[in-house]
Design a protein around this motif. Structure first.
Motif, mmCIF file in Angstrom:
data_model
loop_
_atom_site.group_PDB
_atom_site.id
_atom_site.type_symbol
_atom_site.label_atom_id
_atom_site.label_comp_id
_atom_site.label_asym_id
_atom_site.label_seq_id
_atom_site.Cartn_x
_atom_site.Cartn_y
_atom_site.Cartn_z
ATOM 1 N N TRP A 200 3.877 10.505 -6.905
ATOM 2 C CA TRP A 200 4.842 10.712 -7.880
ATOM 3 C C TRP A 200 4.221 11.213 -9.046
ATOM 4 O O TRP A 200 4.367 12.100 -9.774
ATOM 5 C CB TRP A 200 5.775 9.605 -8.185
ATOM 6 N N SER A 201 3.103 10.305 -9.545
ATOM 7 C CA SER A 201 2.321 10.385 -10.685
ATOM 8 C C SER A 201 1.678 11.742 -10.721
ATOM 9 O O SER A 201 1.730 12.817 -11.986
ATOM 10 C CB SER A 201 1.280 9.446 -11.020
ATOM 11 N N PHE A 202 1.011 12.455 -9.670
ATOM 12 C CA PHE A 202 0.559 13.608 -9.453
ATOM 13 C C PHE A 202 1.431 14.742 -9.569
ATOM 14 O O PHE A 202 1.313 15.885 -10.028
ATOM 15 C CB PHE A 202 -0.271 13.921 -8.046
ATOM 16 N N ILE A 203 2.941 14.683 -9.056
ATOM 17 C CA ILE A 203 3.839 15.549 -8.827
ATOM 18 C C ILE A 203 4.077 15.789 -10.445
ATOM 19 O O ILE A 203 4.521 16.797 -10.648
ATOM 20 C CB ILE A 203 4.871 15.142 -8.093
ATOM 21 N N SER A 204 4.527 14.667 -11.173
ATOM 22 C CA SER A 204 4.872 14.761 -12.290
ATOM 23 C C SER A 204 3.982 15.555 -13.268
ATOM 24 O O SER A 204 4.164 16.344 -14.142
ATOM 25 C CB SER A 204 4.941 13.288 -13.043
ATOM 26 N N LEU A 205 2.782 15.189 -13.253
ATOM 27 C CA LEU A 205 1.359 15.787 -13.713
ATOM 28 C C LEU A 205 1.460 17.187 -13.745
ATOM 29 O O LEU A 205 1.458 18.023 -14.540
ATOM 30 C CB LEU A 205 0.109 14.915 -13.482
ATOM 31 N N THR B 164 0.782 -1.128 0.086
ATOM 32 C CA THR B 164 -0.110 -0.027 0.105
ATOM 33 C C THR B 164 0.839 1.284 -0.062
ATOM 34 O O THR B 164 0.619 2.281 -0.649
ATOM 35 C CB THR B 164 -0.816 -0.138 1.129
ATOM 36 N N PHE B 165 1.885 1.113 0.671
ATOM 37 C CA PHE B 165 2.998 2.411 0.754
ATOM 38 C C PHE B 165 3.529 2.590 -0.774
ATOM 39 O O PHE B 165 3.678 3.708 -0.997
ATOM 40 C CB PHE B 165 4.034 2.218 1.920
ATOM 41 N N VAL B 166 3.971 1.374 -1.367
ATOM 42 C CA VAL B 166 4.490 1.850 -2.586
ATOM 43 C C VAL B 166 3.414 2.184 -3.517
ATOM 44 O O VAL B 166 3.804 3.186 -4.144
ATOM 45 C CB VAL B 166 5.060 0.453 -3.187
ATOM 46 N N LYS B 167 2.191 1.932 -3.503
ATOM 47 C CA LYS B 167 1.133 2.468 -4.361
ATOM 48 C C LYS B 167 0.836 3.834 -3.969
ATOM 49 O O LYS B 167 0.590 4.545 -5.045
ATOM 50 C CB LYS B 167 -0.187 1.573 -3.931
ATOM 51 N N ILE B 168 0.813 4.207 -2.693
ATOM 52 C CA ILE B 168 0.548 5.718 -2.620
ATOM 53 C C ILE B 168 1.791 6.459 -2.947
ATOM 54 O O ILE B 168 1.490 7.518 -3.520
ATOM 55 C CB ILE B 168 0.655 5.616 -0.858
#
Length: 142
Positions: free
Chosen positions: A129-134, A120-124
């Motif tokens: 990171w996806s949001f930061i990149s976006l 779960t931590f890895v998914k979070i």
């Protein structure tokens, strides 16, 4: 069996709170990291440290959930490694029931669909990171 019902009750009580905690901290991580990447000021470095502390808080919760799951699996291994074959027939049945129960992994659940573990931590972190990149990509294009 009281232990497993306690874990289930613990998940029911703190599940929604943990989910809100993770959602809030994920947002904090995203916006602090984006601010630090865009501006690069000393104040943003302080904000970045705040996001690192938030990551540590989430990791701590997920790590303890993983320890619980690992311990539940280790119960069956410990029973199998014991001298169960020298017990009486009645005790062997109890040991067998305990071994069968230990094959079902126990999790602390956040709401009714997410297990609290290192996965779960890895998914979070992947989601953050996806949001930061976006957000940084959108900011750079403007």
């Amino acid at each position: 069996m009281h232990f497993f019902s306690f874990i289930s009750e613990l998940g029911n009580v703190f599940g929604a709170i943990f989910a809100l905690h993770v959602i809030f901290l994920s947002g904090v991580i995203c916006f602090y990291c984006v601010a630090a990447m865009i501006n690069g000021r000393l104040e943003d470095l302080k904000n970045l440290m705040g996001s690192v502390i938030s990551i540590i808080m989430i990791f701590h919760c997920c790590y303890n959930g993983q320890l619980l799951s690992d311990s539940a699996v280790d119960v069956g291994t410990a029973i199998y490694d014991s001298n169960w074959y020298s017990l009486s027939s009645a005790h062997k049945k109890i040991v067998l029931i305990t071994m069968l129960r230990s094959q079902r992994v126990t999790y602390i659940k956040s709401t009714s669909y997410t297990h609290v573990s290192l996965t779960t931590f890895v998914k979070i972190m992947n989601m953050a990171w996806s949001f930061i990149s976006l957000i940084t990509r959108m900011y750079e294009e403007e």
